[in-house]
Write a protein that holds these residues in place. Structure first.
Motif, PDB file in Angstrom:
ATOM      1  N   ARG A   1      15.066   7.886  -7.728  1.00 28.36           N
ATOM      2  CA  ARG A   1      13.980   7.061  -7.209  1.00 28.36           C
ATOM      3  C   ARG A   1      13.713   5.874  -8.135  1.00 28.36           C
ATOM      4  NH1 ARG A   1      10.407  10.817  -5.128  1.00 28.36           N
ATOM      5  NH2 ARG A   1       9.889  11.252  -7.283  1.00 28.36           N
ATOM      6  N   GLY A   2      13.757   6.145  -9.431  1.00 26.43           N
ATOM      7  CA  GLY A   2      13.521   5.073 -10.400  1.00 26.43           C
ATOM      8  C   GLY A   2      14.588   3.984 -10.304  1.00 26.43           C
ATOM      9  N   ALA A   3      15.847   4.403 -10.196  1.00 22.12           N
ATOM     10  CA  ALA A   3      16.937   3.423 -10.083  1.00 22.12           C
ATOM     11  C   ALA A   3      16.777   2.633  -8.787  1.00 22.12           C
ATOM     12  CB  ALA A   3      18.279   4.138 -10.109  1.00 22.12           C
ATOM     13  N   THR A   4      16.357   3.318  -7.744  1.00 20.37           N
ATOM     14  CA  THR A   4      16.131   2.648  -6.461  1.00 20.37           C
ATOM     15  C   THR A   4      15.067   1.568  -6.626  1.00 20.37           C
ATOM     16  OG1 THR A   4      16.585   4.739  -5.354  1.00 20.37           O
ATOM     17  CG2 THR A   4      15.520   3.033  -4.038  1.00 20.37           C
ATOM     18  N   HIS A   5      13.990   1.978  -7.256  1.00 21.42           N
ATOM     19  CA  HIS A   5      12.861   1.088  -7.448  1.00 21.42           C
ATOM     20  C   HIS A   5      13.239  -0.105  -8.319  1.00 21.42           C
ATOM     21  CE1 HIS A   5       8.641   1.078  -6.471  1.00 21.42           C
ATOM     22  NE2 HIS A   5       8.432   0.427  -7.590  1.00 21.42           N
TER      23      HIS A   5
ATOM     24  N   ALA B   1      24.844   9.318   0.519  1.00 24.53           N
ATOM     25  CA  ALA B   1      25.012   8.215  -0.428  1.00 24.53           C
ATOM     26  C   ALA B   1      26.463   7.742  -0.443  1.00 24.53           C
ATOM     27  CB  ALA B   1      24.586   8.647  -1.832  1.00 24.53           C
ATOM     28  N   ARG B   2      27.403   8.681  -0.324  1.00 20.94           N
ATOM     29  CA  ARG B   2      28.812   8.296  -0.265  1.00 20.94           C
ATOM     30  C   ARG B   2      29.075   7.466   0.979  1.00 20.94           C
ATOM     31  NH1 ARG B   2      33.426  12.226  -0.227  1.00 20.94           N
ATOM     32  NH2 ARG B   2      34.671  10.599  -1.155  1.00 20.94           N
TER      33      ARG B   2
ATOM     34  N   THR C   1      23.114   0.158  -5.119  1.00 20.18           N
ATOM     35  CA  THR C   1      23.533  -0.442  -6.382  1.00 20.18           C
ATOM     36  C   THR C   1      24.307   0.610  -7.179  1.00 20.18           C
ATOM     37  OG1 THR C   1      21.526   0.263  -7.493  1.00 20.18           O
ATOM     38  CG2 THR C   1      21.490  -1.923  -6.478  1.00 20.18           C
ATOM     39  N   HIS C   2      25.042   0.145  -8.172  1.00 21.64           N
ATOM     40  CA  HIS C   2      25.779   1.089  -9.011  1.00 21.64           C
ATOM     41  C   HIS C   2      24.841   2.093  -9.678  1.00 21.64           C
ATOM     42  CE1 HIS C   2      29.974  -0.245  -9.047  1.00 21.64           C
ATOM     43  NE2 HIS C   2      29.438  -1.374  -8.623  1.00 21.64           N
ATOM     44  N   GLU C   3      23.708   1.591 -10.118  1.00 21.55           N
ATOM     45  CA  GLU C   3      22.746   2.459 -10.797  1.00 21.55           C
ATOM     46  C   GLU C   3      22.267   3.572  -9.877  1.00 21.55           C
ATOM     47  OE1 GLU C   3      22.895  -0.736 -11.193  1.00 21.55           O
ATOM     48  OE2 GLU C   3      22.098  -1.390 -13.127  1.00 21.55           O
ATOM     49  N   VAL C   4      21.966   3.217  -8.637  1.00 17.37           N
ATOM     50  CA  VAL C   4      21.471   4.229  -7.702  1.00 17.37           C
ATOM     51  C   VAL C   4      22.574   5.244  -7.417  1.00 17.37           C
ATOM     52  CG1 VAL C   4      20.656   4.676  -5.362  1.00 17.37           C
ATOM     53  CG2 VAL C   4      19.755   2.726  -6.646  1.00 17.37           C
ATOM     54  N   TRP C   5      23.776   4.743  -7.166  1.00 19.08           N
ATOM     55  CA  TRP C   5      24.870   5.668  -6.882  1.00 19.08           C
ATOM     56  C   TRP C   5      25.122   6.608  -8.068  1.00 19.08           C
ATOM     57  CZ3 TRP C   5      27.719   8.631  -4.121  1.00 19.08           C
ATOM     58  CH2 TRP C   5      28.889   9.148  -4.664  1.00 19.08           C
TER      59      TRP C   5
ATOM     60  N   MET D   1      17.625  -2.618   3.777  1.00 19.32           N
ATOM     61  CA  MET D   1      18.157  -1.348   3.269  1.00 19.32           C
ATOM     62  C   MET D   1      17.072  -0.567   2.527  1.00 19.32           C
ATOM     63  SD  MET D   1      21.779  -2.697   1.871  1.00 19.32           S
ATOM     64  CE  MET D   1      22.836  -3.642   2.956  1.00 19.32           C
ATOM     65  N   TYR D   2      16.371  -1.284   1.673  1.00 18.52           N
ATOM     66  CA  TYR D   2      15.288  -0.658   0.913  1.00 18.52           C
ATOM     67  C   TYR D   2      14.238  -0.085   1.860  1.00 18.52           C
ATOM     68  CZ  TYR D   2      11.680  -0.160  -2.676  1.00 18.52           C
ATOM     69  OH  TYR D   2      10.736   0.333  -3.531  1.00 18.52           O
ATOM     70  N   ASN D   3      13.911  -0.844   2.889  1.00 19.27           N
ATOM     71  CA  ASN D   3      12.895  -0.374   3.837  1.00 19.27           C
ATOM     72  C   ASN D   3      13.307   0.934   4.523  1.00 19.27           C
ATOM     73  OD1 ASN D   3      10.764  -2.366   3.672  1.00 19.27           O
ATOM     74  ND2 ASN D   3      12.259  -3.823   4.454  1.00 19.27           N
ATOM     75  N   PHE D   4      14.575   1.031   4.910  1.00 20.02           N
ATOM     76  CA  PHE D   4      15.006   2.269   5.559  1.00 20.02           C
ATOM     77  C   PHE D   4      14.962   3.445   4.580  1.00 20.02           C
ATOM     78  CE2 PHE D   4      17.049  -0.805   8.507  1.00 20.02           C
ATOM     79  CZ  PHE D   4      16.339  -0.423   9.633  1.00 20.02           C
ATOM     80  N   ALA D   5      15.334   3.163   3.326  1.00 24.04           N
ATOM     81  CA  ALA D   5      15.274   4.209   2.307  1.00 24.04           C
ATOM     82  C   ALA D   5      13.834   4.704   2.145  1.00 24.04           C
ATOM     83  CB  ALA D   5      15.803   3.673   0.973  1.00 24.04           C
ATOM     84  N   ARG D   6      12.899   3.777   2.116  1.00 23.38           N
ATOM     85  CA  ARG D   6      11.497   4.134   1.916  1.00 23.38           C
ATOM     86  C   ARG D   6      10.919   4.839   3.129  1.00 23.38           C
ATOM     87  NH1 ARG D   6       9.877   4.601  -2.947  1.00 23.38           N
ATOM     88  NH2 ARG D   6       7.873   3.551  -2.812  1.00 23.38           N
ATOM     89  N   ILE D   7      11.286   4.391   4.308  1.00 19.29           N
ATOM     90  CA  ILE D   7      10.781   5.055   5.514  1.00 19.29           C
ATOM     91  C   ILE D   7      11.216   6.519   5.509  1.00 19.29           C
ATOM     92  CG2 ILE D   7      10.993   5.165   8.042  1.00 19.29           C
ATOM     93  CD1 ILE D   7      11.131   2.060   7.995  1.00 19.29           C
ATOM     94  N   GLY D   8      12.466   6.760   5.131  1.00 22.70           N
ATOM     95  CA  GLY D   8      12.953   8.134   5.042  1.00 22.70           C
ATOM     96  C   GLY D   8      12.135   8.949   4.050  1.00 22.70           C
TER      97      GLY D   8
END
Lengths: 474, 313
Positions: free
Chosen positions: B144-148, B94-95, B102-106, B156-163
């Motif tokens: 996960r909630g912040a991501t969503h 994440a770093r 987003t700030h929330e996700v970080w 970017m979102y797609n790569f996160a979800r694929i992982g």
């Protein structure tokens, strides 16, 4: 409260509240110290959660430290700032002109104002830059001028950071934190905004795009990587500017352009704000072992395919030995007397000054010409006899490696600790952006504060903290 | 976006998912230990095998003891798949991709890391285990909630979800791989108490007991459990569900980029395989072989994504 004869920016030398602090003081006196203490702790939590940390070299990765933040702002009046920023602009203009001259016609050498060997034998001088002009004629896209104050109207330039000055993220985050914690303060005090710094920086960098750029310039920040001590700042700036944060291994030269590897293929970069040192920039031109840079970037640069910010070789202008020539340099290129004062400097490379320095070590500050971060220096008045003697041997062995300056009585600004308001020494680093469109100085800067009583060392790597810096509106 | 950033996002979410899955396995293991006597070691051995951390454990420990296993899976820095390591690695990634978050996700990710550091600083006693595991589950769910809730639905979102879904599919497949024999028409008499415990273990490790009951009522049997975990399109940890999610994300990427990457083909093949497979046929042809080949297919898919989108040089 203030130490004798030392100028306190809140209370002057006589203990009389100075005008810029009037509103703030009024607010402070009405506050409950317990609440402020809780706020101070809260600020630390915020910094930690946001990951505003720096890595300490030579430590394990887990070691991410906070730079202590003090909630008492450093306040500068509009009138004081006007004079300061005029002086900074003059100085930065002169530095740019000096760099262009040194790497091209060398008129300042021909005029006998700066000795040739001072340039030619200097490690920071890059022969690879000879005969070329960077896009837009700009060498120092970002400068952080270190200033200290000794009296009501006495500002000195301590250092011109013309390579890759750091700390600007702290300037911005400190303000953000203050705005969140004490919104009421900003309703009462008209503080000049600094929040446009990242947008301005992107614009300023884009204005320096090279000839090869087509359409909107692509800007990127080059970091040595996640373990670098300033990684947080690199990520912060890229994020705030809305540009990519790249490392050397993301980049390669393709068809005469420096390109970054994206998920869609290689894409050219027009302006690279690099946060790695010259010697790591290009293993083909400089340090062949560097894995941080981009092989061939210097060829692309010379051919006008990319802008490197700051330009390679700018170190010759902020070198501590060159520093002593700054008043001449300013006068030579601007035709005016320098507005900001230089600290009197003895060049130990010369016999007479060296003799003086050796005789007066206990009163002087002696610095390494190429040192930074407050390392490798002697602060005579606070050093022990043994330290002074050890330093004397080093100095005699390589006199050309050192300069000496008188110890300045740096101004103080109170910090808030267990005893309430307590004076501590500070310096100030305003940030300057240069492009062909002009010089832009963000009102304020980073105030670093030595948290130890009486200490003059403000570097974060050695226990310094920071403060929010306010420049009031007229 | 940079290939490196795609790589960082992908691994950040893989490791986050892994930390969560491992915590679920620890919980299951402890639960089984509490509710039955004997064969404890075997159970922990199979829990570690499912998490893929048994070899590392055996190389550093003389014997299998509950406390050591829990510590190995929860806190060990020598175990790259321990909960602690997973969260640290996710946060380190994440770093690396800080500018893509987003700030929330970080803040959720960094907060998760800080909370885990604190809670897992010392050996966790059995009494405190449920709280510690609950905290991990809550904190990862927050990321996960912040991501969503805050991330733009772009590449970017797609790569996160694929992982996320490749890791999840892998976890579910491994559970089936290690426990497949429990689901075979077996030497044990169906309905015996041992079977019931084993089946419950499987459902528990995927937080699937409630879901299973809604679909199949109280009739717990191997065929339905296998069907539920492999083919059910509604079960968010089933292999079919995960494959469909990965396909969705790859389809977004493909239309966004205007390309037809090989990974898209692999994902399509995988999904159509689940669509045409019947659970009875799977049992006939051999559950174990089937799971093995699915595991391989997911692994190939992951590797192809890395190549198609230039994760590495």
């Amino acid at each position: 409260m203030s130490e004798k004869n030392i100028f306190d920016e809140m209370l002057g030398t006589e203990g009389q509240l100075r005008a810029p602090y009037a509103e703030f003081n009024h607010w402070f006196e009405g506050e409950d110290p317990a609440r402020l203490r809780a706020k101070q702790r809260e600020a630390e939590e915020v910094f930690r959660l946001m990951g505003i940390t720096f890595n300490v070299y030579g430590r394990t990765e887990a070691e991410e430290r906070l730079i202590p933040f003090d909630i008492i702002p450093r306040i500068i009046a509009a009138r004081e700032w006007k004079k300061l920023s005029k002086g900074i602009e003059q100085r930065v203009r002169a530095i740019n002109a000096f760099l262009h001259d040194v790497y091209n016609r060398q008129e300042i050498i021909k005029a006998g104002r700066v000795p040739r060997e001072m340039i030619a034998n200097n490690e920071a001088f890059l022969p690879q830059m000879l005969g070329m002009t960077p896009p837009g004629g700009i060498y120092t896209h970002i400068v952080g001028v270190d200033l200290v104050r000794t009296g009501d109207d006495d500002f000195y330039v301590l250092e011109d950071n013309a390579r890759t000055p750091s700390g600007v993220s702290y300037m911005l985050e400190n303000r953000e934190t203050m705005l969140q914690m004490f919104p009421e303060l900003f309703a009462k005090n008209k503080v000049q905004s600094i929040q446009n710094y990242p947008t301005d920086l992107r614009r300023s960098l884009a204005a320096c795009a090279p000839a090869a750029c087509e359409g909107t310039p692509t800007v990127a920040v080059l970091t040595p990587g996640v373990y670098n001590s300033a990684y947080y700042e690199h990520a912060f700036l890229a994020d705030q500017m809305g540009v990519e944060l790249v490392e050397g291994h993301d980049l390669r030269v393709v068809n005469g352009r420096v390109c970054m590897r994206t998920t869609r293929g290689y894409k050219p970069i027009d302006v690279l704000y690099r946060r790695i040192d010259d010697e790591y920039l290009d293993p083909l031109s400089f340090n062949p072992d560097s894995a941080l840079g981009v092989p061939g970037i210097m060829d692309v640069y010379r051919a006008g395919g990319i802008t490197i910010a700051n330009a390679p070789g700018t170190g010759i202008a902020d070198d501590k030995a060159i520093y002593s020539y700054m008043p001449d340099i300013v006068e030579f290129y601007t035709g005016e007397k320098a507005i900001l004062k230089n600290v009197p400097t003895w060049r130990c490379s010369e016999a007479e000054p060296l003799a003086y320095v050796l005789d007066n070590l206990s009163d002087l500050v002696v610095k390494e010409v190429h040192g930074s971060g407050g390392y490798g220096m002697l602060i005579g008045p606070t050093a022990s006899k043994r330290e002074i003697e050890a330093f004397r041997r080093k100095l005699k062995a390589r006199p050309g490696n050192y300069i000496a300056q008188p110890t300045l009585s740096l101004s103080t600004v109170p910090i808030f600790n267990k005893a309430g308001l307590t004076p501590r020494h500070v310096d100030l680093r305003p940030y300057v952006q240069c492009s062909p469109k002009g010089i832009n100085i963000t009102p304020g800067g980073l105030t670093r504060v030595a948290l130890k009583k009486g200490s003059l060392v403000v570097n974060s790597s050695q226990g310094g903290g920071t403060k929010d810096t306010w420049v009031l509106e007229d | 976006m940079l290939g490196k950033t795609a790589n960082g996002l992908y691994w950040m979410y893989r490791y986050l998912e892994r930390a969560e899955n491992t915590s679920r396995l620890i919980e299951t293991g402890q639960r089984i230990g509490l509710t039955r006597t004997g064969a404890d070691d075997d159970e922990w051995r199979s829990v570690m095998k499912t998490a893929g951390v048994d070899q590392g454990y055996l190389a550093t420990h003389d014997d299998i003891s509950k406390d050591d296993v829990i510590d190995w899976m929860l806190r060990s820095k020598d175990n790259p798949s321990s909960v602690q390591s997973g969260i640290s690695t996710a946060r380190q990634n994440a770093r690396l991709v800080r500018t893509a978050l987003t700030h929330e996700v970080w803040e959720a990710m960094n907060g998760c890391f800080m909370a885990a550091q604190k809670t897992l600083a010392r050996k966790v006693s059995e009494r405190d285990l449920p709280t510690a595991l609950g905290l991990v589950r809550q904190r990862t769910a927050l990321v996960r909630g912040a991501t969503h809730g805050t991330m733009l639905r772009n590449d970017m979102y797609n790569f996160a979800r694929i992982g996320t879904f490749l890791e999840r599919a892998n976890a579910t497949a491994r559970i089936l791989d290690v426990k497949y024999y429990v689901l075979l028409p077996s030497v044990f008499s169906v309905g015996s108490s041992i079977d019931n415990v084993q089946w419950e273990t499987i459902l528990r490790s995927v937080s699937g007991r409630g879901g299973y009951r809604m679909v199949h009522g109280n009739n717990t049997n191997p065929r339905d459990i296998a069907q539920f975990l492999i083919l059910d399109k509604r079960m968010p940890r089933s292999l079919n569900f995960c494959a469909r999610k990965v396909l969705d994300n790859l389809e977004h990427l493909s239309s966004d980029y205007g390309i037809e990457p090989k990974s898209l083909e692999l994902a399509k093949t995988l999904v159509s395989r689940f669509a045409h497979n019947d659970i009875d046929v799977i049992f006939e042809e051999g559950l174990h072989e089937y799971i093995q080949s699915v595991l391989q297919a997911f692994s190939d898919l992951g590797r192809q994504v890395e190549i198609d989108f230039r994760f590495y040089e």
